[in-house]
Scaffold this motif. Structure first.
Motif, PDB file in Angstrom:
ATOM      1  N   ASP A 174      39.872 133.165  58.067  1.00 18.39           N
ATOM      2  CA  ASP A 174      41.019 132.460  57.612  1.00 18.39           C
ATOM      3  C   ASP A 174      41.980 133.960  58.439  1.00 18.39           C
ATOM      4  O   ASP A 174      42.393 134.790  57.430  1.00 18.39           O
ATOM      5  CB  ASP A 174      41.967 132.880  56.025  1.00 18.39           C
ATOM      6  CG  ASP A 174      43.401 131.995  55.841  1.00 18.39           C
ATOM      7  OD1 ASP A 174      43.680 131.631  57.288  1.00 18.39           O
ATOM      8  OD2 ASP A 174      43.495 130.928  55.003  1.00 18.39           O
ATOM      9  N   GLU A 175      42.784 133.747  59.395  1.00 15.14           N
ATOM     10  CA  GLU A 175      43.960 134.112  60.075  1.00 15.14           C
ATOM     11  C   GLU A 175      44.914 134.720  59.669  1.00 15.14           C
ATOM     12  O   GLU A 175      45.793 135.514  59.608  1.00 15.14           O
ATOM     13  CB  GLU A 175      43.745 133.798  61.405  1.00 15.14           C
ATOM     14  CG  GLU A 175      42.792 134.691  62.238  1.00 15.14           C
ATOM     15  CD  GLU A 175      42.633 134.258  64.211  1.00 15.14           C
ATOM     16  OE1 GLU A 175      43.418 135.180  64.048  1.00 15.14           O
ATOM     17  OE2 GLU A 175      42.017 133.386  64.794  1.00 15.14           O
ATOM     18  N   GLY A 176      45.471 134.046  58.664  1.00  8.25           N
ATOM     19  CA  GLY A 176      46.870 134.018  57.498  1.00  8.25           C
ATOM     20  C   GLY A 176      47.651 132.405  58.769  1.00  8.25           C
ATOM     21  O   GLY A 176      47.358 132.161  59.253  1.00  8.25           O
ATOM     22  N   HIS A 177      48.503 132.928  58.250  1.00  5.85           N
ATOM     23  CA  HIS A 177      50.063 132.457  59.220  1.00  5.85           C
ATOM     24  C   HIS A 177      49.800 130.274  58.733  1.00  5.85           C
ATOM     25  O   HIS A 177      50.354 129.616  59.791  1.00  5.85           O
ATOM     26  CB  HIS A 177      49.339 132.585  60.944  1.00  5.85           C
ATOM     27  CG  HIS A 177      49.701 133.710  61.069  1.00  5.85           C
ATOM     28  ND1 HIS A 177      50.998 134.956  60.842  1.00  5.85           N
ATOM     29  CD2 HIS A 177      49.141 134.929  61.833  1.00  5.85           C
ATOM     30  CE1 HIS A 177      50.324 136.161  61.240  1.00  5.85           C
ATOM     31  NE2 HIS A 177      49.186 135.797  61.847  1.00  5.85           N
ATOM     32  N   GLY A 178      49.022 130.743  57.945  1.00  4.51           N
ATOM     33  CA  GLY A 178      48.756 129.183  57.313  1.00  4.51           C
ATOM     34  C   GLY A 178      48.027 128.365  58.464  1.00  4.51           C
ATOM     35  O   GLY A 178      48.043 127.116  58.445  1.00  4.51           O
ATOM     36  N   ARG A 179      47.206 128.681  59.519  1.00  2.00           N
ATOM     37  CA  ARG A 179      46.537 128.220  60.345  1.00  2.00           C
ATOM     38  C   ARG A 179      45.410 127.711  59.509  1.00  2.00           C
ATOM     39  O   ARG A 179      44.464 126.510  59.993  1.00  2.00           O
ATOM     40  CB  ARG A 179      46.103 128.900  61.655  1.00  2.00           C
ATOM     41  CG  ARG A 179      47.399 129.830  62.059  1.00  2.00           C
ATOM     42  CD  ARG A 179      46.454 130.542  63.310  1.00  2.00           C
ATOM     43  NE  ARG A 179      47.743 130.442  63.604  1.00  2.00           N
ATOM     44  CZ  ARG A 179      48.359 131.966  64.690  1.00  2.00           C
ATOM     45  NH1 ARG A 179      46.784 132.312  64.958  1.00  2.00           N
ATOM     46  NH2 ARG A 179      48.844 132.211  65.717  1.00  2.00           N
ATOM     47  N   GLY A 180      44.811 127.814  58.107  1.00  2.00           N
ATOM     48  CA  GLY A 180      43.136 127.899  57.476  1.00  2.00           C
ATOM     49  C   GLY A 180      42.183 128.399  58.001  1.00  2.00           C
ATOM     50  O   GLY A 180      42.405 129.657  58.865  1.00  2.00           O
ATOM     51  N   GLU A 181      40.778 127.686  57.425  1.00  2.00           N
ATOM     52  CA  GLU A 181      40.417 128.536  58.098  1.00  2.00           C
ATOM     53  C   GLU A 181      39.505 128.590  59.032  1.00  2.00           C
ATOM     54  O   GLU A 181      38.807 127.075  59.747  1.00  2.00           O
ATOM     55  CB  GLU A 181      39.132 128.916  56.953  1.00  2.00           C
ATOM     56  CG  GLU A 181      38.965 129.495  55.476  1.00  2.00           C
ATOM     57  CD  GLU A 181      38.358 128.995  54.409  1.00  2.00           C
ATOM     58  OE1 GLU A 181      38.069 130.210  53.835  1.00  2.00           O
ATOM     59  OE2 GLU A 181      38.464 128.144  54.243  1.00  2.00           O
ATOM     60  N   SER A 200      38.850 143.632  61.037  1.00  2.00           N
ATOM     61  CA  SER A 200      39.360 145.125  60.422  1.00  2.00           C
ATOM     62  C   SER A 200      40.680 144.975  59.529  1.00  2.00           C
ATOM     63  O   SER A 200      41.017 144.560  59.432  1.00  2.00           O
ATOM     64  CB  SER A 200      39.812 146.387  61.560  1.00  2.00           C
ATOM     65  OG  SER A 200      40.857 146.507  61.490  1.00  2.00           O
ATOM     66  N   CYS A 201      39.861 145.373  58.714  1.00  2.00           N
ATOM     67  CA  CYS A 201      39.982 145.179  57.235  1.00  2.00           C
ATOM     68  C   CYS A 201      40.944 144.200  56.757  1.00  2.00           C
ATOM     69  O   CYS A 201      42.016 143.515  55.879  1.00  2.00           O
ATOM     70  CB  CYS A 201      41.497 146.318  57.427  1.00  2.00           C
ATOM     71  SG  CYS A 201      41.916 147.779  57.749  1.00  2.00           S
ATOM     72  N   ARG A 202      39.773 143.229  56.544  1.00  2.00           N
ATOM     73  CA  ARG A 202      40.168 141.785  56.461  1.00  2.00           C
ATOM     74  C   ARG A 202      38.528 141.240  55.273  1.00  2.00           C
ATOM     75  O   ARG A 202      38.000 141.456  55.859  1.00  2.00           O
ATOM     76  CB  ARG A 202      40.695 140.944  57.366  1.00  2.00           C
ATOM     77  CG  ARG A 202      41.949 140.994  58.045  1.00  2.00           C
ATOM     78  CD  ARG A 202      42.758 140.811  57.458  1.00  2.00           C
ATOM     79  NE  ARG A 202      43.342 139.785  57.478  1.00  2.00           N
ATOM     80  CZ  ARG A 202      43.075 138.993  58.016  1.00  2.00           C
ATOM     81  NH1 ARG A 202      44.082 138.909  59.220  1.00  2.00           N
ATOM     82  NH2 ARG A 202      43.605 137.236  58.041  1.00  2.00           N
TER      83      ARG A 202
END
Length: 233
Positions: free
Chosen positions: A110-117, A137-139
């Motif tokens: 999940d990269e975030g920004h509401g894009r989903g998995e 990295s750090c995720r």
């Protein structure tokens, strides 16, 4: 489909980590759950190592399946169907009776920004592998490990999907370059391998089990073999 939650107790198989600087596979030998010969339908060295650790006698066979031709919007269903397709591909050419174990793994990020998995399989290029590693990295990244256990004697099958999550410390550009240069991660779902020397010390935490992240969740495997062979003495 039988699904084993990532919070299930692991007993003597697998290992859970909490902020440890290193990752070790810890699988204790288990009594073989049935009298039938066992075939591991996989060419993965990680899966063979886990089977060796269990202490079961087994042979191996490599399925010939076009995994990219099997798609489903639900990644859990997709990797389960790929494991099932591998079983179908091998069943006709294996000696019977036997218990066939096939598997597949995908990662979810999940990269975030509401894009989903995003579903991640084996990287298709060096550039994609580098992008995968940089993004961790750090995720955190999830692994979905699907197993299909088929009793070739009577056709009974049992299957399930086990989920684990790997949380990473900082992965520097230099580490990414070194890891990619060694080439070990190109055949791994999600483009990473816990036993890669440049990565193992950068694991911050694992929710689930090391054996699951490596592609063969032991607790689920033992449950499925017993289920597929429950009438075999």
């Amino acid at each position: 489909m039988d699904e084993t939650p990532k919070t299930d107790p692991l007993g003597g198989g697998g290992s859970s980590l909490s902020s440890q600087p290193d990752v070790e596979l810890q699988v204790q030998p288990r009594p073989k759950p049935c009298s039938l010969p066992i075939v591991l339908g996989s060419s993965s060295g990680y899966r063979r190592r886990i089977m060796d650790s269990l202490g079961w006698e087994f042979s191996t066979a490599s399925p010939d399946v076009d995994e990219k031709a099997i798609r489903d919007p639900d990644p859990r269903k997709m990797c389960a169907e790929i494991a099932r397709a591998k079983a179908r591909a091998l069943a006709e050419r294996l000696d019977k009776p036997a218990v066939l174990i096939t598997a597949d793994q995908v990662c979810l990020f999940d990269e975030g920004h509401g894009r989903g998995e995003e579903v991640r399989e084996k990287p298709e290029s060096v550039e994609e592998a580098k992008a995968f590693l940089r993004s961790y990295s750090c995720r955190s990244v999830k692994t979905l490990s699907a197993l299909c256990v088929t009793n070739l004697d009577n056709g009974r099958a049992a299957e399930g999907v086990h989920e684990s999550t790997v949380a990473w410390r900082e992965i520097s550009p230099a580490v990414v370059d070194d890891v990619i240069a060694r080439g070990n991660v190109m055949g791994s779902a999600g483009g990473f391998a816990l036993e890669e020397p440049g990565l193992r010390s950068l694991v911050d935490k694992i929710e689930g089990s090391v054996d699951s992240v490596l592609g063969l969740p032991v607790e689920l495997l033992c449950t499925l073999v017993e289920r597929a062979t429950c009438d075999v003495t």
